[in-house]
Enzyme design. Structure first.
Site, PDB file in Angstrom:
ATOM      1  N   PRO A   1      -9.890 -45.186  -8.463  1.00 43.25           N
ATOM      2  CA  PRO A   1     -10.075 -44.380  -9.314  1.00 43.25           C
ATOM      3  C   PRO A   1      -9.605 -42.853  -9.288  1.00 43.25           C
ATOM      4  O   PRO A   1     -10.167 -42.274  -8.202  1.00 43.25           O
ATOM      5  CB  PRO A   1     -11.566 -44.433  -9.789  1.00 43.25           C
ATOM      6  CG  PRO A   1     -11.614 -45.991  -9.463  1.00 43.25           C
ATOM      7  CD  PRO A   1     -10.526 -46.174  -8.223  1.00 43.25           C
ATOM      8  N   CYS A   2      -8.932 -42.137 -10.122  1.00 53.76           N
ATOM      9  CA  CYS A   2      -8.612 -40.934  -9.701  1.00 53.76           C
ATOM     10  C   CYS A   2      -9.398 -39.919 -10.307  1.00 53.76           C
ATOM     11  O   CYS A   2      -9.024 -38.498 -10.113  1.00 53.76           O
ATOM     12  CB  CYS A   2      -6.966 -40.857 -10.223  1.00 53.76           C
ATOM     13  SG  CYS A   2      -6.853 -40.966 -12.125  1.00 53.76           S
ATOM     14  N   GLN A   3     -10.333 -40.023 -11.109  1.00 56.53           N
ATOM     15  CA  GLN A   3     -11.149 -38.964 -11.766  1.00 56.53           C
ATOM     16  C   GLN A   3     -11.468 -37.900 -10.816  1.00 56.53           C
ATOM     17  O   GLN A   3     -11.486 -36.876 -11.258  1.00 56.53           O
ATOM     18  CB  GLN A   3     -12.077 -39.577 -12.861  1.00 56.53           C
ATOM     19  CG  GLN A   3     -11.571 -40.305 -13.970  1.00 56.53           C
ATOM     20  CD  GLN A   3     -11.504 -41.666 -13.729  1.00 56.53           C
ATOM     21  OE1 GLN A   3     -11.273 -42.095 -12.600  1.00 56.53           O
ATOM     22  NE2 GLN A   3     -11.355 -42.565 -14.786  1.00 56.53           N
TER      23      GLN A   3
ATOM     24  N   PHE B   1     -10.379 -36.604  -8.561  1.00 55.48           N
ATOM     25  CA  PHE B   1      -9.354 -35.658  -7.929  1.00 55.48           C
ATOM     26  C   PHE B   1      -8.356 -35.176  -9.325  1.00 55.48           C
ATOM     27  O   PHE B   1      -7.433 -34.226  -8.818  1.00 55.48           O
ATOM     28  CB  PHE B   1      -8.521 -36.335  -7.003  1.00 55.48           C
ATOM     29  CG  PHE B   1      -9.239 -36.753  -5.801  1.00 55.48           C
ATOM     30  CD1 PHE B   1      -9.952 -36.089  -4.906  1.00 55.48           C
ATOM     31  CD2 PHE B   1      -9.408 -38.020  -5.679  1.00 55.48           C
ATOM     32  CE1 PHE B   1     -10.392 -36.433  -3.820  1.00 55.48           C
ATOM     33  CE2 PHE B   1     -10.118 -38.700  -4.786  1.00 55.48           C
ATOM     34  CZ  PHE B   1     -10.737 -37.832  -3.896  1.00 55.48           C
TER      35      PHE B   1
END
Length: 390
Positions: free
Chosen positions: A79-81, A83
């Site tokens: 999950p990229c949220q 960064f």
């Protein structure tokens, strides 16, 4: 070649892996709608009569024991949220940071290689220490964090081991920021890929070279006119060369024929022009091609021009940022992309159906890895693994 897909989402990276010759042993995803999307498109995953385990739940609860030493590649997009430039930028302080779980999966299975993808915000200066931490954990996944040990203390321990040369890295890790448009995706989407090969395999590898370029698109539009001819746009209806591009195009006109061998970037028009206008003609034959009203442009959210690769499709922490998922028509008005059009921009197959309402389907697409980009990277990894095994 077998693989495990983590944080699968709608399946962009997972399908790219299959297209590159991998067969999933397990696919792990916590979101119910995304899992239903995978179930409804099972034919894209089960090749040659093979099957896989679809685990709906937290990857930290998945039992990797049965797969230890049995898979060639572990892949996924943690999950990229934490960064993302559109998120809260909390990084390792964010409970959604799943890189520790990704490292744990590598440690428990010890695959021949891994492929992880994330947003370019991971390379921001404010996250530089944590990115180094991710890099060194993936290089030495078996050197785990001790009970009660802070992440920066673990980083210092890994740095000492790495700099002293006392231990050879278990994985040789490379990373690069890739633009999906450079690999034939009709979208300007920059993503960080971290690829590692187990060092005992002594594999020499580098990221695949781009196949498409913006220069080639500019030449086809403003030098040869091939782009407009291909789309049957009369000269009188063609737009003017933007002033900001005049000097650049002038330089391109003097290139020797054939010096630029890359294909042109794909545009929104290339991707969706053969689909009927959803506002005028809803098509029951084309899945997910349904008009959504209410689109409007505002500062910072102006939509994607028809004759450029689209802006990066986004999911958003609180719904979809409408301006990022809109089309700018030739007359300057805007409308939302349909789910099918967004799927085209992410290079999903036309028979790939997305489960859930428009906002949920667009969330899945906004979080996905473009299939064509995933296939380019995974195919290069597959080739190296195949050569090494012969």
């Amino acid at each position: 070649m077998s693989s495990i897909e983590l944080f699968a989402g709608a399946g962009g990276l997972a399908i790219g892996m299959v297209n590159a010759g991998f067969q999933h042993s397990a696919v792990v995803e916590w979101n119910e709608d995304a899992c239903q999307t995978i179930r409804e498109n099972i034919d894209h995953y089960e090749t040659g009569g093979s099957s896989f385990d679809l685990y709906m739940g937290d990857v930290r609860d998945f039992d990797f024991g049965p797969y230890a030493g049995q898979v060639e590649v572990v892949s996924g997009g943690p999950p990229c949220q934490p960064f993302s430039l559109g998120g809260k930028h909390q990084g390792f302080l964010d409970e959604r940071d799943m890189f520790p779980a990704a490292v744990g999966a590598v440690n428990q299975t010890m695959p021949k290689a891994f492929i992880f993808e994330n947003v370019k915000g991971l390379l921001r200066q404010s996250f530089s220490s944590y990115f180094e931490y991710i890099y060194l954990q993936l290089s030495y996944p078996e050197i785990t964090r001790l009970p009660g040990e802070a992440w920066d203390a673990h980083l210092a321990r890994l740095e000492n081991i790495h700099s002293s040369g006392r231990a050879k890295p278990t994985y040789n890790v490379l990373f690069r920021l890739l633009n999906a448009a450079d690999y034939g995706v009709p979208q300007k989407r920059e993503r960080v890929f971290l690829v590692g090969f187990r060092s005992d395999l002594e594999i020499q590898w580098s990221f695949p070279e781009p196949t498409h370029s913006e220069d080639s698109l500019l030449i086809s539009k403003w030098v040869t006119g091939e782009y407009w001819d291909r789309h049957k746009i009369a000269k009188a209806a063609r737009p003017e060369l933007p002033p900001r591009l005049r000097s650049r195009v002038a330089r391109l006109e003097f290139l020797a024929p054939g010096i630029n061998t890359k294909l042109p970037w794909m545009t929104v028009r290339d991707a969706i022009s053969d689909l009927p206008d959803p506002e005028k003609c809803a098509s029951p034959v084309i899945p997910n091609h349904v008009f959504s009203p209410g689109a409007r442009a505002y500062k910072g959210h102006t939509g994607s021009p028809y004759d450029e690769p689209s802006k990066t499709l986004k999911a958003g922490a609180h719904g979809v940022p409408g301006g990022e998922n809109m089309l700018v028509r030739d007359d300057g008005t805007v409308r939302y992309f349909t789910v099918r059009e967004a799927a085209r921009l992410q290079t999903f197959p036309d028979d790939y159906v997305f489960h859930g309402a428009w906002s949920e389907a667009m969330r899945q697409l906004g979080n996905a890895v473009p299939v064509r980009l995933a296939e380019a990277v995974a195919g290069s990894v597959a080739t190296s693994l195949h050569v090494a095994s012969n």
